[in-house]
Design a protein around this motif. Structure first.
Motif, short mmCIF file in Angstrom:
data_model
loop_
_atom_site.label_atom_id
_atom_site.label_comp_id
_atom_site.label_asym_id
_atom_site.label_seq_id
_atom_site.Cartn_x
_atom_site.Cartn_y
_atom_site.Cartn_z
N VAL A 3 0.84 -1.20 0.00
CA VAL A 3 0.00 0.00 0.00
C VAL A 3 0.87 1.24 0.00
CG1 VAL A 3 -1.70 1.32 1.27
CG2 VAL A 3 -1.92 -1.17 1.13
N MET A 4 1.92 1.20 0.85
CA MET A 4 2.83 2.36 0.93
C MET A 4 3.55 2.56 -0.40
SD MET A 4 5.91 3.13 3.62
CE MET A 4 4.78 3.24 5.00
N ALA A 5 3.96 1.45 -1.02
CA ALA A 5 4.65 1.56 -2.30
C ALA A 5 3.76 2.19 -3.35
CB ALA A 5 5.14 0.18 -2.77
N LYS A 6 2.47 1.77 -3.35
CA LYS A 6 1.54 2.35 -4.31
C LYS A 6 1.33 3.83 -4.04
CE LYS A 6 -1.14 -1.75 -5.48
NZ LYS A 6 -2.45 -2.41 -5.42
N ALA A 7 1.24 4.18 -2.76
CA ALA A 7 1.05 5.59 -2.41
C ALA A 7 2.23 6.42 -2.88
CB ALA A 7 0.86 5.74 -0.90
N GLU A 8 3.46 5.89 -2.68
CA GLU A 8 4.64 6.61 -3.12
C GLU A 8 4.70 6.69 -4.65
OE1 GLU A 8 7.81 5.76 0.49
OE2 GLU A 8 7.93 4.62 -1.36
N LYS A 9 4.23 5.62 -5.30
CA LYS A 9 4.30 5.56 -6.75
C LYS A 9 3.49 6.67 -7.41
CE LYS A 9 5.65 3.21 -10.42
NZ LYS A 9 7.06 3.00 -10.73
N LYS A 10 2.45 7.14 -6.71
CA LYS A 10 1.59 8.17 -7.28
C LYS A 10 2.25 9.54 -7.31
CE LYS A 10 -2.73 5.95 -5.83
NZ LYS A 10 -3.90 6.06 -4.93
N ILE A 11 3.37 9.69 -6.62
CA ILE A 11 4.05 10.99 -6.59
C ILE A 11 4.65 11.26 -7.97
CG2 ILE A 11 5.84 12.37 -5.50
CD1 ILE A 11 5.62 10.58 -3.07
N SER A 12 4.23 12.35 -8.58
CA SER A 12 4.75 12.69 -9.90
C SER A 12 6.07 13.44 -9.78
CB SER A 12 3.73 13.57 -10.64
OG SER A 12 3.65 14.84 -10.02
N SER A 13 6.84 13.41 -10.87
CA SER A 13 8.10 14.15 -10.86
C SER A 13 7.84 15.65 -10.72
CB SER A 13 8.89 13.87 -12.14
OG SER A 13 8.12 14.21 -13.28
N ALA A 14 6.72 16.14 -11.28
CA ALA A 14 6.38 17.56 -11.14
C ALA A 14 6.16 17.93 -9.68
CB ALA A 14 5.13 17.88 -11.97
N PHE A 15 5.48 17.05 -8.94
CA PHE A 15 5.25 17.29 -7.50
C PHE A 15 6.60 17.33 -6.77
CE2 PHE A 15 4.54 16.04 -3.13
CZ PHE A 15 3.36 16.68 -2.77
N ILE A 16 7.48 16.40 -7.09
CA ILE A 16 8.78 16.33 -6.43
C ILE A 16 9.59 17.60 -6.71
CG2 ILE A 16 11.02 15.14 -6.45
CD1 ILE A 16 9.45 12.53 -6.90
N TYR A 17 9.62 18.04 -7.96
CA TYR A 17 10.42 19.22 -8.30
C TYR A 17 9.80 20.49 -7.73
CZ TYR A 17 12.61 15.95 -11.55
OH TYR A 17 13.26 14.87 -12.10
N PHE A 18 8.46 20.55 -7.70
CA PHE A 18 7.80 21.74 -7.17
C PHE A 18 8.10 21.90 -5.68
CE2 PHE A 18 4.25 23.89 -5.04
CZ PHE A 18 4.22 25.07 -5.74
N PHE A 19 7.82 20.85 -4.90
CA PHE A 19 8.05 20.98 -3.45
C PHE A 19 9.53 20.84 -3.10
CE2 PHE A 19 3.46 20.38 -3.11
CZ PHE A 19 3.18 21.34 -2.16
N GLY A 20 10.30 20.19 -3.98
CA GLY A 20 11.74 20.15 -3.76
C GLY A 20 12.35 21.54 -3.83
N SER A 21 11.79 22.39 -4.67
CA SER A 21 12.30 23.76 -4.82
C SER A 21 11.51 24.79 -4.02
CB SER A 21 12.27 24.17 -6.30
OG SER A 21 10.94 24.19 -6.79
#
Length: 474
Positions: A3-21
Motif C-alpha cells: 500500500v505504501m509503495a503504491k502511495a509513493e508511486k503516485k508521486i509525480s516528478s512535477a510534484f517532487i520538483y515543485f516541493f523540492g524547490s
C-alpha cells in the motif's frame, strides 16, 4: 508495505520538483518581508534615529544563515536531505510566529527581535543549502540547468509574494501591520512541511547509507528507462567513492595550493562580489530609499517593492531562456557594467544638476535590479556549482556560500548607517564602484565554464597554477 509503495508511486516528478524547490519561497519571502515591515516597525518602536539597531534587525536573518547553511550541510549527510528540509520548515514556522508576537518592552524589544531573527536565519541558511542539493540529486542531468533556474524563480517569487502581502496589510494599524507581515511567513513554511512529508529521500543519500533497493525504487518514480536507472546508480556509486577518496586526501589548506588556488579564488570571489555589489540594500530598504529621495512616508511607498519583485521574476524567466545561449563571463561582465553605471550615474547627474528629479535614482535602481536578475543573481550559483574540482568541491562550495552570506549580512547591516551619515547617491556610487571591480575580477580571474566538462574546467585551473608557478612575476 505494498500500500505504501503504491502511495509513493503516485508521486509525480512535477510534484517532487515543485516541493523540492519550494524552500526557495521561504528564502525569498524572508528576504523581502522586512522591506514592508520595517517602516511600521520603526514607527511603532520609535527607531527612526537608531540606524544601527535597524541594520541589526534587518540583517540578523543573514547572520544566522551564515551558520545555518554550514550546519545543515553536515547534518543532511547524516540524517538525509528530506528530514533536514522538514526540520528547517519547523524552525522557520516557530521563529516566524515568535517574530510576529515580539513583546513591546522598549529597547529590549529590538534585542529580542534580533535574537529571534538570527535563529530564524538558521532555517533560511539551511533551506538555501538543502534545496539546491536535493534538486540536483533528484533531477536528471539534462534538466539540472533549467531546474537551477526554477530554484531562482522560486526565490524571487517568494520575494514578490512578501511584497504583495506587505502592500495588502499596509492599511492596518501600524503595530499590527508589521507583526502580521513577519508572522505570516509561517504559512509558506507550513505548506513546505506538508508537501515535503510526501517527498522521497534523495537516492544519492540512500546509496551512501547502503540502501540500494530503496534508491532504485525512488529513481523508478522519476526516471522512465530502466537502463537509465542502472547507469545512474553506477554513476552515483562511482562519484561517492571518488568523493570519499578526495575527502581523505584534502584539507582546508588544499584549497589554496597552487593546483586549486585559481579556481577557488574565482568561485569564492564571484560569490562575495554578488552580495557586496549592494543588491540587498535595494531589496531590504527600497521604501526608505524612496522616502529619503522624495520625502514621502516609507509606509506609503510599498508599491515600489512590488515593481522590484515583478522585475526579479521576469528576469529569472529571461535567464532560463538565455542561460545556454551566452557565455557565463559575458553575461556577468555586461550585467556588472550596467549595474555599476546604474549606481554611479545618479551621483554624477546629481552633481551636475543639483535640482535633479529625486525619482531619477529609483529609475536607475530598477535598471540595476533588471540586469542583476538575469546575470549575477542566478549565474553566481551556476558558476559555483561548475567551477570547483571534485576533490575540493564540498569545502570550496561551503566557503563560497559563507562569503556570500557574510556579504549579505554586512550590506543589510551597514546600509542604514551609511545613509544616515552621507548622501544616498554617494552610498550607491560606492556600490557602483564595487560592481565595476567585480567586472574587472571576472575579466581577469574567472575562467569560462559554459560548454566545458568539469574535467576541462579543472584542467584550466591546473594549467593556470603551473603558469603562475613558472612565471611568479605574473
Amino acid at each position: 508495505m505494498n500500500v505504501m509503495a503504491k502511495a509513493e508511486k503516485k508521486i509525480s516528478s512535477a510534484f517532487i520538483y515543485f516541493f523540492g524547490s519550494f524552500g526557495g519561497i521561504l528564502f525569498g519571502y524572508d528576504i523581502g518581508v522586512m522591506t514592508g515591515a520595517l517602516p511600521f516597525l520603526q514607527a511603532d518602536w520609535h527607531l527612526e534615529n537608531a540606524a544601527s539597531l535597524v541594520g541589526w534587525i534587518t540583517s540578523a536573518v543573514m547572520f544566522g544563515a551564515i551558520f545555518g547553511g554550514a550546519l545543515a550541510g553536515q547534518l543532511s549527510d547524516k540524517f538525509g536531505r528530506r528530514k533536514m528540509i522538514l526540520m528547517s520548515a519547523i524552525v522557520f514556522m516557530v521563529f516566524s510566529v515568535l517574530s510576529g508576537v515580539s513583546p513591546d518592552m522598549g529597547e529590549a524589544s529590538a534585542y529580542y527581535l534580533i535574537i529571534v531573527r538570527m535563529l530564524l536565519g538558521l532555517a533560511v541558511g539551511a533551506a538555501s543549502a538543502l534545496v539546491p542539493a536535493y534538486m540536483s540529486e533528484m533531477a536528471p542531468a539534462k534538466a539540472r540547468g533549467r531546474l537551477s533556474g526554477l530554484n531562482q524563480t522560486m526565490i524571487v517569487s517568494g520575494m514578490l509574494l512578501s511584497y504583495v502581502v506587505d502592500f495588502l496589510l499596509k492599511d492596518l494599524p501600524g503595530e499590527w501591520a508589521w507583526r502580521l507581515m513577519l508572522g505570516l511567513a509561517a504559512v509558506p513554511a507550513l505548506i513546505l512541511f506538508l508537501g515535503v512529508l510526501r517527498l522521497p529521500e534523495s537516492p544519492r543519500f540512500l546509496l551512501r547509507k547502503g540502501d540500494e533497493a530503496q534508491a532504485r525504487k525512488i529513481l523508478s518514480y522519476i526516471r522512465k528507462n530502466p537502463a537509465e536507472i542502472d547507469q545512474e546508480l553506477a554513476s552515483i556509486k562511482e562519484t561517492a567513492k571518488e568523493e570519499r577518496q578526495a575527502n581523505q586526501k584534502t584539507s582546508w589548506s588544499t584549497l589554496f595550493s597552487g593546483k586549486y588556488r585559481y579556481l577557488v579564488i574565482a568561485g569564492v570571489g564571484v560569490a562575495a562580489f554578488q552580495q557586496f555589489q549592494g543588491a540587498n540594500a535595494i531589496f531590504y530598504y527600497i521604501p526608505l530609499i524612496v522616502q529619503k529621495a522624495t520625502g514621502q512616508a516609507a509606509s506609503s511607498n510599498l508599491m515600489w517593492p512590488i515593481v522590484q519583485g515583478v522585475i526579479l521574476v521576469v528576469g529569472s524567466l529571461v535567464y532560463m531562456w538565455i542561460a545556454d545561449k551566452f557565455n557565463r563571463r559575458t553575461l556577468l561582465m555586461v550585467g556588472g557594467a550596467v549595474m555599476g553605471l546604474s549606481f554611479i550615474l545618479p551621483a554624477v547627474i546629481n552633481w551636475m544638476m543639483p535640482n535633479m528629479n529625486p525619482m531619477t535614482i529609483v529609475v536607475f535602481l530598477c535598471i540595476y535590479v533588471a540586469f542583476y536578475s538575469f546575470t549575477w543573481a542566478p549565474l553566481t550559483w551556476v558558476l559555483v556549482g561548475e567551477i570547483f574540482p571534485l576533490a575540493i568541491r564540498g569545502r570550496a562550495s561551503g566557503l563560497a556560500s559563507s562569503f556570500n552570506w557574510i556579504g549579505s549580512w554586512l550590506v543589510g547591516l551597514i546600509f542604514p548607517i551609511m545613509t544616515a551619515s552621507m548622501p544616498q547617491e554617494a552610498v550607491f556610487a560606492i556600490f557602483g564602484i564595487i560592481c565595476i571591480l567585480g567586472v574587472i575580477f571576472v575579466k581577469t580571474c574567472v575562467p569560462e565554464t559554459r560548454g566545458h566538462t568539469l574535467e576541462e574546467i579543472e584542467e584550466q585551473g591546473t594549467n593556470h597554477g603551473r603558469v603562475k608557478a613558472s612565471n611568479p612575476e605574473n
